[in-house]
Design a protein around this motif. Structure first.
Motif, PDB file in Angstrom:
ATOM      1  N   ALA C   6     -16.952 -13.320  -3.921  1.00 27.94           N
ATOM      2  CA  ALA C   6     -15.517 -13.533  -4.112  1.00 27.94           C
ATOM      3  C   ALA C   6     -14.788 -12.634  -3.121  1.00 27.94           C
ATOM      4  O   ALA C   6     -15.257 -11.531  -2.816  1.00 27.94           O
ATOM      5  N   LEU C   7     -13.682 -13.135  -2.590  1.00 30.55           N
ATOM      6  CA  LEU C   7     -12.962 -12.407  -1.542  1.00 30.55           C
ATOM      7  C   LEU C   7     -11.477 -12.639  -1.750  1.00 30.55           C
ATOM      8  O   LEU C   7     -11.056 -13.780  -1.968  1.00 30.55           O
ATOM      9  N   ASP C   8     -10.691 -11.569  -1.704  1.00 33.45           N
ATOM     10  CA  ASP C   8      -9.256 -11.712  -1.955  1.00 33.45           C
ATOM     11  C   ASP C   8      -8.478 -10.623  -1.245  1.00 33.45           C
ATOM     12  O   ASP C   8      -9.036  -9.605  -0.855  1.00 33.45           O
ATOM     13  N   ARG C   9      -7.188 -10.855  -1.089  1.00 32.42           N
ATOM     14  CA  ARG C   9      -6.316  -9.804  -0.592  1.00 32.42           C
ATOM     15  C   ARG C   9      -5.397  -9.381  -1.718  1.00 32.42           C
ATOM     16  O   ARG C   9      -4.884 -10.221  -2.443  1.00 32.42           O
ATOM     17  N   LEU C  10      -5.226  -8.066  -1.835  1.00 32.48           N
ATOM     18  CA  LEU C  10      -4.371  -7.526  -2.889  1.00 32.48           C
ATOM     19  C   LEU C  10      -3.236  -6.787  -2.206  1.00 32.48           C
ATOM     20  O   LEU C  10      -3.480  -5.943  -1.339  1.00 32.48           O
ATOM     21  N   THR C  11      -2.015  -7.110  -2.554  1.00 29.70           N
ATOM     22  CA  THR C  11      -0.884  -6.371  -2.010  1.00 29.70           C
ATOM     23  C   THR C  11      -0.530  -5.257  -2.983  1.00 29.70           C
ATOM     24  O   THR C  11      -0.370  -5.507  -4.180  1.00 29.70           O
ATOM     25  N   ILE C  12      -0.466  -4.044  -2.445  1.00 23.70           N
ATOM     26  CA  ILE C  12      -0.167  -2.884  -3.292  1.00 23.70           C
ATOM     27  C   ILE C  12       1.271  -2.457  -3.035  1.00 23.70           C
ATOM     28  O   ILE C  12       1.641  -2.168  -1.899  1.00 23.70           O
ATOM     29  N   GLU C  13       2.061  -2.425  -4.090  1.00 22.53           N
ATOM     30  CA  GLU C  13       3.423  -1.897  -3.990  1.00 22.53           C
ATOM     31  C   GLU C  13       3.348  -0.430  -4.376  1.00 22.53           C
ATOM     32  O   GLU C  13       2.810  -0.098  -5.419  1.00 22.53           O
ATOM     33  N   THR C  14       3.885   0.450  -3.531  1.00 20.27           N
ATOM     34  CA  THR C  14       3.835   1.875  -3.837  1.00 20.27           C
ATOM     35  C   THR C  14       5.250   2.450  -3.855  1.00 20.27           C
ATOM     36  O   THR C  14       6.164   1.869  -3.272  1.00 20.27           O
ATOM     37  N   PRO C  15       5.415   3.610  -4.496  1.00 24.51           N
ATOM     38  CA  PRO C  15       6.725   4.285  -4.466  1.00 24.51           C
ATOM     39  C   PRO C  15       6.916   5.039  -3.148  1.00 24.51           C
ATOM     40  O   PRO C  15       7.887   5.778  -3.012  1.00 24.51           O
ATOM     41  N   GLY C  16       6.001   4.900  -2.208  1.00 20.11           N
ATOM     42  CA  GLY C  16       6.095   5.608  -0.927  1.00 20.11           C
ATOM     43  C   GLY C  16       4.965   6.603  -0.766  1.00 20.11           C
ATOM     44  O   GLY C  16       3.892   6.435  -1.349  1.00 20.11           O
ATOM     45  N   LYS C  17       5.212   7.647   0.036  1.00 18.39           N
ATOM     46  CA  LYS C  17       4.182   8.638   0.372  1.00 18.39           C
ATOM     47  C   LYS C  17       3.451   9.190  -0.839  1.00 18.39           C
ATOM     48  O   LYS C  17       4.065   9.462  -1.863  1.00 18.39           O
ATOM     49  N   GLY C  18       2.136   9.369  -0.689  1.00 13.60           N
ATOM     50  CA  GLY C  18       1.359   9.988  -1.765  1.00 13.60           C
ATOM     51  C   GLY C  18       0.331   9.033  -2.341  1.00 13.60           C
ATOM     52  O   GLY C  18       0.061   7.971  -1.774  1.00 13.60           O
ATOM     53  N   LEU C  19      -0.232   9.427  -3.462  1.00 10.76           N
ATOM     54  CA  LEU C  19      -1.330   8.698  -4.091  1.00 10.76           C
ATOM     55  C   LEU C  19      -0.832   7.711  -5.136  1.00 10.76           C
ATOM     56  O   LEU C  19      -0.059   8.076  -6.020  1.00 10.76           O
ATOM     57  N   THR C  20      -1.279   6.463  -5.042  1.00 12.20           N
ATOM     58  CA  THR C  20      -0.985   5.448  -6.049  1.00 12.20           C
ATOM     59  C   THR C  20      -2.298   4.992  -6.666  1.00 12.20           C
ATOM     60  O   THR C  20      -3.185   4.535  -5.943  1.00 12.20           O
ATOM     61  N   ASN C  21      -2.410   5.113  -7.965  1.00  9.28           N
ATOM     62  CA  ASN C  21      -3.628   4.701  -8.663  1.00  9.28           C
ATOM     63  C   ASN C  21      -3.731   3.175  -8.661  1.00  9.28           C
ATOM     64  O   ASN C  21      -2.857   2.491  -9.188  1.00  9.28           O
ATOM     65  N   ILE C  22      -4.798   2.644  -8.041  1.00 12.27           N
ATOM     66  CA  ILE C  22      -4.969   1.184  -7.994  1.00 12.27           C
ATOM     67  C   ILE C  22      -6.200   0.747  -8.802  1.00 12.27           C
ATOM     68  O   ILE C  22      -6.670  -0.381  -8.659  1.00 12.27           O
ATOM     69  N   THR C  23      -6.694   1.637  -9.646  1.00 10.73           N
ATOM     70  CA  THR C  23      -7.890   1.308 -10.437  1.00 10.73           C
ATOM     71  C   THR C  23      -7.660   0.065 -11.308  1.00 10.73           C
ATOM     72  O   THR C  23      -8.506  -0.845 -11.328  1.00 10.73           O
ATOM     73  N   ALA C  24      -6.530   0.027 -12.005  1.00 13.28           N
ATOM     74  CA  ALA C  24      -6.303  -1.058 -12.976  1.00 13.28           C
ATOM     75  C   ALA C  24      -6.285  -2.440 -12.309  1.00 13.28           C
ATOM     76  O   ALA C  24      -7.016  -3.336 -12.736  1.00 13.28           O
ATOM     77  N   PRO C  25      -5.487  -2.666 -11.250  1.00 11.90           N
ATOM     78  CA  PRO C  25      -5.523  -4.010 -10.645  1.00 11.90           C
ATOM     79  C   PRO C  25      -6.890  -4.366 -10.051  1.00 11.90           C
ATOM     80  O   PRO C  25      -7.290  -5.538 -10.083  1.00 11.90           O
ATOM     81  N   VAL C  26      -7.615  -3.369  -9.561  1.00 10.09           N
ATOM     82  CA  VAL C  26      -8.941  -3.657  -9.011  1.00 10.09           C
ATOM     83  C   VAL C  26      -9.907  -4.045 -10.140  1.00 10.09           C
ATOM     84  O   VAL C  26     -10.652  -5.027 -10.024  1.00 10.09           O
TER      85      VAL C  26
END
Lengths: 142, 142, 142
Positions: C6-26
């Protein structure tokens, strides 16, 4: 030819902080799966211990690596807000970020294709820890 | 659909220390395998040369990267116990640890999914080296 | 057993500079593929944003990480030749090199084998960016 997968957890006993060569147990596990060609992935399940590939010959390299990381990411509580578990807590996270949590290496003729001088190491960043868990995943064909 | 694997060694000729763009030969090799969807793994078989993904456009980026690593990991023999092969020996190991020995990139429509500005580089850390070996592994389906 | 991809692209919306946790959508994406055992690869398609695995609990860790990288790779235009897009341009490339562009993690019982404290983060290094693209690739069997 049929693709097959193998998946296991390996517990690494270490003497504590620093580099522990885990090449031998990883090679043994790969050999036991009986696959000739494939891809091996090693995943470290911690945020205060990491993986790295390094020179497997000169012991002085390991001492120099330890000294370099002590200087680059000092165990100086005054620098960090997060010190719940002591002065080595936050440096352990940062040293993990700067090295590897995961490595994937091709397997040919039943053996990961390490170069002559390459060894696989677990890099322990905490004092007082001496058991860590890595996951091994192998995908390949006989 | 049947999964297939391809495995090869690529010898990289470089002009010496610094970043050499290896995107083109890697893309050619992938295209030659005729697989549409899969996972490409690149493994560098050395502990004094590494891989990195970097901006493929502005040449000034490569000069800044070289300068940054010279400052972060100085070639200063007094700092290291291990200098069997000269003052660039231990810095080469440390710079390798801070960058990548391995990269795995998904392949879609027969091509690794690099972003527009991403290029794949071999990062040579030693003077006097100009041949390095990387292993390419591709797992995928037609 | 048959291998599937399976292959997909995920667009991540962030509040800007720094770390955004993307565990849940992954994790959600992996669960939706319905594969039990396999290998997940996450690829960040940028040279000024990266990936990292870090402690998912204490918020102070994220502030300490930000501070550490500000000091290690300062946003000081005088240090860099390349500043086409401002003082955070070249530091963004260097911080990307020191962290990860790609991570591959084994999947067991339908779930990536993250350790208890491990979270997957997108590390944004630029001001004024708030949309990034990662590619997800899963290879495995039901």
């Amino acid at each position: 030819m049929t693709m097959r997968q193998a998946l296991d957890r390996l517990t690494i006993e270490t003497p504590g902080k620093g580099l522990t060569n885990i090449t031998a147990p990883v090679l043994r596990w790969v050999a036991a799966q009986g696959l000739q060609t494939g891809l091996l992935t090693v995943w470290c399940r911690h945020t205060s211990a990491s993986l790295t590939v390094q020179e497997n010959a000169a012991p002085a390299v390991r001492a120099d690596i330890a000294r370099f990381f002590e200087a680059l990411v000092p165990e100086d509580a005054a620098r960090y807000a997060h010190d719940d578990e002591g002065p080595d807590d936050m440096p352990a996270h940062l040293r993990t970020m700067l090295t590897d949590t995961q490595l994937s290496i091709p397997v040919a003729e039943g053996r990961p294709v390490f170069g002559t001088w390459q060894g696989l190491y677990l890099f322990e960043h905490r004092r007082g820890e001496n058991r860590r868990e890595v996951v091994l995943h192998l995908l390949g064909e006989i």
